[in-house]
Structure formats: C-alpha cells, structure tokens
Design an enzyme around this catalytic site. Structure first.
Site, PDB file in Angstrom:
ATOM      1  CB  SER A 124      -0.850  -0.027   1.269  1.00  0.00           C
ATOM      2  OG  SER A 124      -1.415   1.233   1.509  1.00  0.00           O
ATOM      3  CE1 TYR A 149      -4.069  -2.824   5.332  1.00  0.00           C
ATOM      4  CE2 TYR A 149      -3.546  -0.482   5.281  1.00  0.00           C
ATOM      5  CZ  TYR A 149      -3.819  -1.661   4.616  1.00  0.00           C
ATOM      6  OH  TYR A 149      -3.827  -1.671   3.246  1.00  0.00           O
ATOM      7  CE  LYS A 153      -1.587  -4.712   3.245  1.00  0.00           C
ATOM      8  NZ  LYS A 153      -1.792  -6.032   2.658  1.00  0.00           N
TER       9      LYS A 153
HETATM   10  C1  UD1 Z   1      -7.051   4.203   3.833  1.00  0.00           C
HETATM   11  C2  UD1 Z   1      -5.977   3.839   4.797  1.00  0.00           C
HETATM   12  C3  UD1 Z   1      -4.831   3.211   4.058  1.00  0.00           C
HETATM   13  C4  UD1 Z   1      -5.321   2.004   3.283  1.00  0.00           C
HETATM   14  C5  UD1 Z   1      -6.466   2.396   2.368  1.00  0.00           C
HETATM   15  C6  UD1 Z   1      -7.087   1.172   1.764  1.00  0.00           C
HETATM   16  C7  UD1 Z   1      -6.214   5.480   6.614  1.00  0.00           C
HETATM   17  C8  UD1 Z   1      -5.548   6.600   7.361  1.00  0.00           C
HETATM   18  N1  UD1 Z   1      -5.540   4.998   5.571  1.00  0.00           N
HETATM   19  O1  UD1 Z   1      -6.512   5.186   2.945  1.00  0.00           O
HETATM   20  O2  UD1 Z   1      -3.830   2.840   4.972  1.00  0.00           O
HETATM   21  O3  UD1 Z   1      -4.281   1.461   2.521  1.00  0.00           O
HETATM   22  O4  UD1 Z   1      -7.484   3.077   3.119  1.00  0.00           O
HETATM   23  O5  UD1 Z   1      -7.981   1.527   0.780  1.00  0.00           O
HETATM   24  O6  UD1 Z   1      -7.293   5.077   6.968  1.00  0.00           O
HETATM   25  N2  UD1 Z   1     -12.992  10.403   3.659  1.00  0.00           N
HETATM   26  C9  UD1 Z   1     -14.044  11.218   4.016  1.00  0.00           C
HETATM   27  N3  UD1 Z   1     -15.180  10.634   4.496  1.00  0.00           N
HETATM   28  C10 UD1 Z   1     -15.329   9.285   4.625  1.00  0.00           C
HETATM   29  C11 UD1 Z   1     -14.242   8.454   4.250  1.00  0.00           C
HETATM   30  C12 UD1 Z   1     -13.092   9.050   3.775  1.00  0.00           C
HETATM   31  O7  UD1 Z   1     -13.955  12.444   3.930  1.00  0.00           O
HETATM   32  O8  UD1 Z   1     -16.382   8.817   5.073  1.00  0.00           O
HETATM   33  C13 UD1 Z   1     -11.754  11.006   3.136  1.00  0.00           C
HETATM   34  C14 UD1 Z   1     -10.536  10.697   3.976  1.00  0.00           C
HETATM   35  O9  UD1 Z   1     -10.381  11.618   5.007  1.00  0.00           O
HETATM   36  C15 UD1 Z   1      -9.426  10.746   2.921  1.00  0.00           C
HETATM   37  C16 UD1 Z   1     -10.108  10.297   1.632  1.00  0.00           C
HETATM   38  O10 UD1 Z   1     -11.504  10.456   1.864  1.00  0.00           O
HETATM   39  O11 UD1 Z   1      -8.994  12.056   2.756  1.00  0.00           O
HETATM   40  C17 UD1 Z   1      -9.838   8.854   1.305  1.00  0.00           C
HETATM   41  O12 UD1 Z   1     -10.118   8.053   2.441  1.00  0.00           O
HETATM   42  P1  UD1 Z   1     -10.113   6.457   2.426  1.00  0.00           P
HETATM   43  O13 UD1 Z   1     -10.950   5.979   1.310  1.00  0.00           O
HETATM   44  O14 UD1 Z   1     -10.447   5.988   3.799  1.00  0.00           O
HETATM   45  O15 UD1 Z   1      -8.613   6.098   2.049  1.00  0.00           O
HETATM   46  P2  UD1 Z   1      -7.228   6.551   2.736  1.00  0.00           P
HETATM   47  O16 UD1 Z   1      -7.442   7.194   4.035  1.00  0.00           O
HETATM   48  O17 UD1 Z   1      -6.463   7.296   1.717  1.00  0.00           O
END
Ligand code: UD1
Length: 344
Positions: A124, A149, A153
């Site tokens: 990742s 997690y 990795k």
């Molecule tokens: C997350 C994990 C990462 C993992 C990946 C798998 C964290 C900190 N990181 O990445 O280690 O490899 O998932 O797919 O959790 N967001 C919102 N609202 C939501 C959900 C997400 O605003 O309900 C935003 C988050 O703040 C972020 C972006 O969307 O800025 C992407 O989030 P997400 O899909 O959870 O992925 P990552 O955080 O990048």
C-alpha cells in the site's frame, strides 16, 4: 501449474482472479470468507466461464495449506489475504500482526521448502506516510506508518525482501494507491460489510440512502478546495497490473533474487470534494454531505508517479474517475437486486 490466490474472493482478489483466468492461468483460491461472500465465486464463473479451485480456510492453518501445495503444482502466489481496517487494527494490534504476518510466513515456508518462486504482495502507498514531495515514486523514502495495518504492510515487504535475497527468489511488491470501482459486469465489487471506512463505498451508500450523509473529514487542508487529495485507481486496471507483474516474474530467467517494487496509481490526485462531485455528475444522483473535523491519522495528499510500472510492465491506468464511479453505482444497484444484507 497453478497460481495460488489468497483472499481471491475479496475485493481486489476477485477482480484479479478474473484477469488471471482470462489470461489462461489456472487459479487456486484460498479464502476464509471473513470479509466476503460465497456468491462471488459463482459470479467469477459467470464472468469467465471458468470455475477456479476454491478452499475455504484460514491461512494460519499451516496443515491445510500444506495439503493445497501437495494437491496442486503451485508456481506462484498473489497474496491478498489480510485484514485491512485501519481503525480496527489500532484496537486489535496482536490480531492484525497474527493474521497478516503468520499467514504470509506460512505461505513462504511452503515456497521455501518446495523451491517455488514468483510471489506478489499486496502492499500500500501507506508505507510512504505523508511524503515530502509529490508525485510519489518508488525511491521516495518510507516512513513508519501510523497504523498497525500499515506496519503489517511494511513488515510484509521486509519479510519478502529477506526471503528473496536469502533463497534467490522473485518477488513483486505492489504498492496500491486508492482502489475504487467495480467490475463492468456489476457482478464483483467491494461488499458492504459493516460501516464503510473508505470514501467511495461511503459515497455509494449515501447516494443510495443507506447512510444519511457523507462526513467529509476536514476542509482546512492546504489543498485547492481544502479537502484531502488521493490517487483513485480503478480496480480492474489494478487487477491487470497483477497479471503483468506475474508475467514479468515468470519470464525472468535470472537465477538471482529479484525484488520488483511498483507504485500502482493513476498519477493524478483528486480531492474528496472532486470525488463527490464526479460521483453526482457521473450517476445523476445527489450525495448529501457535511464537513467534519479531520480524521486522525489522515495525510493531506498522496498521488503516484507510476511511470516505472508503465516502463517495465507495459501497464498504465486506463479508466477515468467518472467511468470508475459509474461502475460503483451499477454495483450498488446489483446489490439491491440481491438484497445483500447491508448492516447500518
Ligand atoms: C485508507 C488507509 C490506508 C489504506 C487504504 C485502503 C487510513 C488513514 N488509511 O486510505 O492505509 O491502505 O485506506 O484503501 O485510513 N474520507 C471522508 N469521508 C469518509 C471516508 C473518507 O472524507 O467517510 C476522506 C478521507 O479523510 C481521505 C479520503 O476520503 O482524505 C480517502 O479516504 P479512504 O478511502 O479511507 O482512504 P485513505 O485514508 O487514503
């Protein structure tokens, strides 16, 4: 000769199994069904016209794994099986280390004893943490991830590098950016088990009315619109990269250790707000949202330089964000026809 695909009924695993079967690989799946459902196997068969061998068990059970290696001529492995919920990993660290690392070590013991090479590991972009400059290429220094997690990795990568060097084997470490989307047939996708942590499944469920509102975690980041930026890669494109990485390992005639590392992303960053707007536009639906505080542990920005994969694997992302988001909506409609249980 067959390829072992662990976690082959999971989200990225099932899409990769389809691409492997389409490229005439024999596939043996081991999956404990802890985060997926059995109908995915039937759907893989409907898509490809082929039924892969499937064993439902937990990879920590070494004796069962040994029987699989006895029964099939395994010539490589793509290892997807792992727990992946970041928040849960903080609450259950020992379970995460046990599940993600014991299963890996069990497979490597079989590889070591039987002289098998060709190992592909689901890694990742989390291994880079908040990188100092964008885009992130494979030479970007790694940072210790904040979550357990993420640490599993990074540790997995180290275990595999040591394995390759000590026994002269071939491994490929694939660092995914943010996988999204569903199969164009709408028969495979990310299953809604529990409350989604990731952005796109949450957007999908909000548009469908399963969730009331999307929480946007922070709009005070130093980005153009204030929301955080990620590199969203379409899952079928990602699946194809696994086939290309496997073919490269298998074609290598070198007797030396080979450790390939590839970033798999689109090379383009999109903000949370851009994803929401693109989803609304692509599917003509509304996604109600509210702005909330930042989520702990989130980084501001991450997007890939995936030139190395293009140069060495002949692979690049082909699908736009909008096209990928359309497949998500088709998948949601399919789930509704199946009445798959969606836990609120
Ligand atoms: C997350 C994990 C990462 C993992 C990946 C798998 C964290 C900190 N990181 O990445 O280690 O490899 O998932 O797919 O959790 N967001 C919102 N609202 C939501 C959900 C997400 O605003 O309900 C935003 C988050 O703040 C972020 C972006 O969307 O800025 C992407 O989030 P997400 O899909 O959870 O992925 P990552 O955080 O990048």
């Amino acid at each position: 000769m067959a390829i072992l695909v662990t976690g082959g009924l999971g989200y990225i695993g099932s899409h990769t199994v389809v691409e492997l079967l389409n490229n005439n690989f024999e596939v043996v799946i081991v999956d404990d069904l802890s985060n997926t459902e059995r109908f995915i196997l039937k759907n893989i068969e409907e898509i490809t016209g082929k039924r892969p061998v499937f064993y439902p068990f937990d990879l920590k059970r070494r004796e069962l794994l040994t029987q699989v290696f006895d029964a099939h001529h395994i010539e490589g492995c793509i290892n997807f099986a792992a727990s992946k919920a970041v928040g849960e990993s903080q609450l259950k660290p020992i379970d995460y280390y046990e599940n993600n690392l014991f299963s890996l070590i069990n497979i490597l013991q079989e590889f070591k004893e039987r002289g098998i090479s060709n190992f592909i590991f689901s890694s990742s972009c989390t291994v880079y943490g908040q990188a100092d400059k964008m885009p992130i290429d494979e030479n970007t220094p790694l940072k210790m991830p904040e979550s357990v997690y993420g640490k599993t990795k990074q540790m997995g990568e180290e275990i595999l590098s040591d394995f390759a060097k000590a026994y002269q084997r071939k491994v490929s470490l694939l660092r995914y950016f943010n996988p999204i989307g569903a199969h164009p047939s709408a028969k495979l996708g990310e299953l809604p088990i529990g409350i989604p942590n990731n952005l796109v499944p949450y957007v999908m469920q909000t548009a469908a009315g399963v969730r009331e509102k999307l929480n946007i975690w922070g709009n005070d980041y130093p980005t153009e619109d204030g929301t955080a930026v990620r590199d969203y890669i379409y899952v079928v494109d990602l699946a194809k990269a696994h086939v290309a990485a496997l073919q490269k390992l298998m074609q290598s005639t070198s007797e030396e250790a080979l450790i390939d590392i590839y970033n798999l992303g689109t090379g383009k960053g999109s903000s949370v707000m851009e994803v929401v707007k693109a989803f609304e536009l692509a599917n003509i639906v509304e996604v109600p949202y509210q702005i909330c505080d930042r989520r702990e542990g989130d980084i501001t920005i991450a997007y890939a330089n995936a030139d190395k994969a293009e140069r060495e694997l002949g692979w690049k992302s082909e699908t736009s964000l909008e096209e990928a988001l359309k497949t998500v909506w088709e998948w949601q409609k399919y789930l509704e026809t199946r009445n798959t249980e969606i836990k609120l």
